[in-house]
Write a protein that holds these residues in place. Structure first.
Motif, PDB file in Angstrom:
ATOM      1  N   PRO A  42     -62.456 -33.378 -40.590  1.00 35.99           N
ATOM      2  CA  PRO A  42     -61.180 -32.671 -40.393  1.00 35.99           C
ATOM      3  C   PRO A  42     -60.019 -33.605 -40.051  1.00 35.99           C
ATOM      4  CG  PRO A  42     -62.653 -32.279 -38.541  1.00 35.99           C
ATOM      5  CD  PRO A  42     -63.449 -33.026 -39.565  1.00 35.99           C
ATOM      6  N   LYS A  43     -60.344 -34.802 -39.542  1.00 34.21           N
ATOM      7  CA  LYS A  43     -59.269 -35.755 -39.205  1.00 34.21           C
ATOM      8  C   LYS A  43     -59.590 -37.093 -39.852  1.00 34.21           C
ATOM      9  CE  LYS A  43     -58.195 -33.704 -34.742  1.00 34.21           C
ATOM     10  NZ  LYS A  43     -58.387 -33.811 -33.310  1.00 34.21           N
ATOM     11  N   MET A 117     -80.710 -44.866 -36.257  1.00 33.48           N
ATOM     12  CA  MET A 117     -79.818 -45.275 -35.167  1.00 33.48           C
ATOM     13  C   MET A 117     -79.272 -46.656 -35.505  1.00 33.48           C
ATOM     14  SD  MET A 117     -78.115 -44.819 -32.488  1.00 33.48           S
ATOM     15  CE  MET A 117     -78.600 -43.092 -32.450  1.00 33.48           C
ATOM     16  N   PRO A 118     -78.063 -46.682 -36.078  1.00 35.15           N
ATOM     17  CA  PRO A 118     -77.437 -47.956 -36.437  1.00 35.15           C
ATOM     18  C   PRO A 118     -76.554 -48.470 -35.294  1.00 35.15           C
ATOM     19  CG  PRO A 118     -76.178 -46.131 -37.343  1.00 35.15           C
ATOM     20  CD  PRO A 118     -77.253 -45.536 -36.458  1.00 35.15           C
TER      21      PRO A 118
HETATM   22  N1  LIG Z   1     -70.139 -45.305 -32.229  1.00 34.26           N
HETATM   23  C1  LIG Z   1     -71.328 -45.918 -32.263  1.00 34.26           C
HETATM   24  O1  LIG Z   1     -71.439 -47.115 -31.951  1.00 34.26           O
HETATM   25  C2  LIG Z   1     -72.567 -45.156 -32.708  1.00 34.26           C
HETATM   26  C3  LIG Z   1     -73.764 -45.869 -32.901  1.00 34.26           C
HETATM   27  C4  LIG Z   1     -74.882 -45.165 -33.344  1.00 34.26           C
HETATM   28  C5  LIG Z   1     -74.821 -43.801 -33.565  1.00 34.26           C
HETATM   29  N2  LIG Z   1     -73.667 -43.148 -33.314  1.00 34.26           N
HETATM   30  C6  LIG Z   1     -73.627 -41.697 -33.571  1.00 34.26           C
HETATM   31  O2  LIG Z   1     -72.666 -41.489 -34.574  1.00 34.26           O
HETATM   32  C7  LIG Z   1     -72.105 -40.193 -34.407  1.00 34.26           C
HETATM   33  C8  LIG Z   1     -70.588 -40.306 -34.435  1.00 34.26           C
HETATM   34  O3  LIG Z   1     -70.175 -41.103 -33.349  1.00 34.26           O
HETATM   35  P1  LIG Z   1     -68.794 -41.875 -33.401  1.00 34.26           P
HETATM   36  O4  LIG Z   1     -68.803 -42.837 -32.284  1.00 34.26           O
HETATM   37  O5  LIG Z   1     -68.544 -42.347 -34.796  1.00 34.26           O
HETATM   38  O6  LIG Z   1     -67.803 -40.667 -33.051  1.00 34.26           O
HETATM   39  P2  LIG Z   1     -66.341 -40.418 -33.624  1.00 34.26           P
HETATM   40  O7  LIG Z   1     -65.727 -39.386 -32.747  1.00 34.26           O
HETATM   41  O8  LIG Z   1     -65.634 -41.722 -33.808  1.00 34.26           O
HETATM   42  O9  LIG Z   1     -66.608 -39.799 -35.074  1.00 34.26           O
HETATM   43  C9  LIG Z   1     -66.942 -38.467 -35.299  1.00 34.26           C
HETATM   44  C10 LIG Z   1     -66.170 -38.011 -36.503  1.00 34.26           C
HETATM   45  O10 LIG Z   1     -66.597 -36.684 -36.803  1.00 34.26           O
HETATM   46  C11 LIG Z   1     -65.460 -35.973 -37.219  1.00 34.26           C
HETATM   47  N3  LIG Z   1     -65.705 -34.541 -37.110  1.00 34.26           N
HETATM   48  C12 LIG Z   1     -65.487 -33.725 -36.061  1.00 34.26           C
HETATM   49  N4  LIG Z   1     -65.817 -32.466 -36.390  1.00 34.26           N
HETATM   50  C13 LIG Z   1     -66.256 -32.487 -37.680  1.00 34.26           C
HETATM   51  C14 LIG Z   1     -66.725 -31.504 -38.580  1.00 34.26           C
HETATM   52  N5  LIG Z   1     -66.813 -30.220 -38.215  1.00 34.26           N
HETATM   53  N6  LIG Z   1     -67.088 -31.887 -39.812  1.00 34.26           N
HETATM   54  C15 LIG Z   1     -66.996 -33.182 -40.185  1.00 34.26           C
HETATM   55  N7  LIG Z   1     -66.561 -34.170 -39.375  1.00 34.26           N
HETATM   56  C16 LIG Z   1     -66.198 -33.812 -38.121  1.00 34.26           C
HETATM   57  C17 LIG Z   1     -64.334 -36.472 -36.329  1.00 34.26           C
HETATM   58  O11 LIG Z   1     -63.052 -36.195 -36.875  1.00 34.26           O
HETATM   59  C18 LIG Z   1     -64.656 -37.958 -36.292  1.00 34.26           C
HETATM   60  O12 LIG Z   1     -64.008 -38.675 -37.326  1.00 34.26           O
HETATM   61  C19 LIG Z   1     -72.618 -39.639 -33.093  1.00 34.26           C
HETATM   62  O13 LIG Z   1     -73.598 -38.678 -33.347  1.00 34.26           O
HETATM   63  C20 LIG Z   1     -73.196 -40.848 -32.398  1.00 34.26           C
HETATM   64  O14 LIG Z   1     -74.304 -40.497 -31.593  1.00 34.26           O
HETATM   65  C21 LIG Z   1     -72.522 -43.780 -32.914  1.00 34.26           C
END
Ligand SMILES: NC(=O)c1ccc[n+]([C@@H]2O[C@H](COP(=O)([O-])OP(=O)(O)OC[C@H]3O[C@@H](n4cnc5c(N)ncnc54)[C@H](O)[C@@H]3O)[C@@H](O)[C@H]2O)c1
Length: 269
Positions: A42-43, A117-118
């Motif tokens: 959505p963003k 889990m990356p």
């Molecule tokens: N950030 C890290 O280092 C990392 C590492 C491993 C795993 N993860 C996992 O990755 C996932 C995302 O984490 P992140 O840090 O990238 O968070 P983030 O908030 O940066 O990204 C989440 C994204 O999802 C989008 N989003 C929200 N609602 C949505 C919807 N209804 N449909 C589609 N997209 C939607 C948001 O706009 C955002 O761009 C989490 O589940 C987290 O556990 C993150």
């Protein structure tokens, strides 16, 4: 893997934030055609559309891979909207902390599912990802998942999905610990008399160089540490503080990784 192989059927990424975006950066750099990449978010960051990625428009009916990278807390809202891709032809890969294969299976009962889990160094091809699959994830599905994540770094296969929480606490969250180490080193450099920009340059390069050296050969980290440590020299003086069994880094890191692992377990759904 040659990611060009994904280019026929396409890849759909749901959630292109920090982690999804890091993966997509890595895949695009390694041969995924932007026209075959579909982001649902959505963003969305404007950089995806600028690079020719399809954003929130006409995703394919049966992509080769559906990657879920939304926050675990969002999964309950998001999963019901994606069920059409759970027919079995699309490999579902979730990178979310906490969200269990069982939960994913309730939305995609016919699909091969891989939890992965990356970590964010995937953006420059230097990530590490641990993977665990469901019963429908046959050798071909696991190979595809390993190839996908292998395109952006190393891949470790887990025997048991439950280990993903510990992986999350170690390497998933780990880059943040290392970035904080850089911050702490730089601040300590300022405290002992260096200008802030010089201290940050030294801290950043020291962590990056030591990391690269640790990966470059067969020497253990302990041997590499010993090679820096002259008897009765400066490093020995520093390590006497850092390796204090009660107040040093080991117990602190043990508590850090345990806290992150516990939080992954709390997020379980
Ligand atoms: N950030 C890290 O280092 C990392 C590492 C491993 C795993 N993860 C996992 O990755 C996932 C995302 O984490 P992140 O840090 O990238 O968070 P983030 O908030 O940066 O990204 C989440 C994204 O999802 C989008 N989003 C929200 N609602 C949505 C919807 N209804 N449909 C589609 N997209 C939607 C948001 O706009 C955002 O761009 C989490 O589940 C987290 O556990 C993150």
């Amino acid at each position: 893997m040659d990611l060009a192989k994904l280019n026929d059927r396409g890849l759909v990424l749901v959630g292109a934030g920090k982690m999804g975006g890091a993966l997509l950066d890595g895949w695009l750099a390694r041969g995924l055609d932007p026209a075959s990449a579909h982001v649902i978010d959505p963003k969305p960051d404007p950089r995806w559309a600028a690079r020719g990625v399809n954003v929130n428009a006409d995703p394919p009916a049966d992509p080769a891979v559906l990657v879920l990278a939304v926050k675990p807390q969002m999964m309950g809202d998001v999963l019901p909207t994606l069920a059409a891709w759970g027919q079995g032809r699309t490999l579902v890969v979730s990178v979310a902390a906490g969200t269990r294969i069982k939960t994913l299976e309730s939305s995609f009962p016919a699909a091969p599912i891989v939890r992965a889990m990356p970590n964010t160094p995937a953006a420059i091809g230097q990530g590490i990802t641990a993977v665990a699959g469901n019963a429908r994830a046959d050798a071909a599905a696991m190979d595809l998942a390993a190839a996908l994540m292998g395109a952006v770094g190393q891949v470790v296969q887990l025997d048991d999905e439950a280990q993903i929480d510990a992986v999350t606490g170690l390497s998933g969250s780990g880059p943040a610990y290392v970035f904080h180490l850089i911050e702490a080193l730089a601040e300590a450099g300022v405290a002992v008399g260096l200008p802030a920009d010089t201290a940050m340059t030294l801290a950043r390069a020291t962590v990056a160089g030591a990391g690269a050296l640790a990966l470059s050969g067969d020497e253990t980290p302990a041997k590499l540490r010993e090679a820096v440590t002259s008897p009765a020299g400066t490093t020995a003086a520093g390590l006497a503080v850092l390796m204090d069994p009660d107040a040093g880094l080991r117990p602190l890191i043990a508590r850090t990784v345990a806290a992150a692992t516990d939080r992954a377990r709390e997020l379980a759904q």
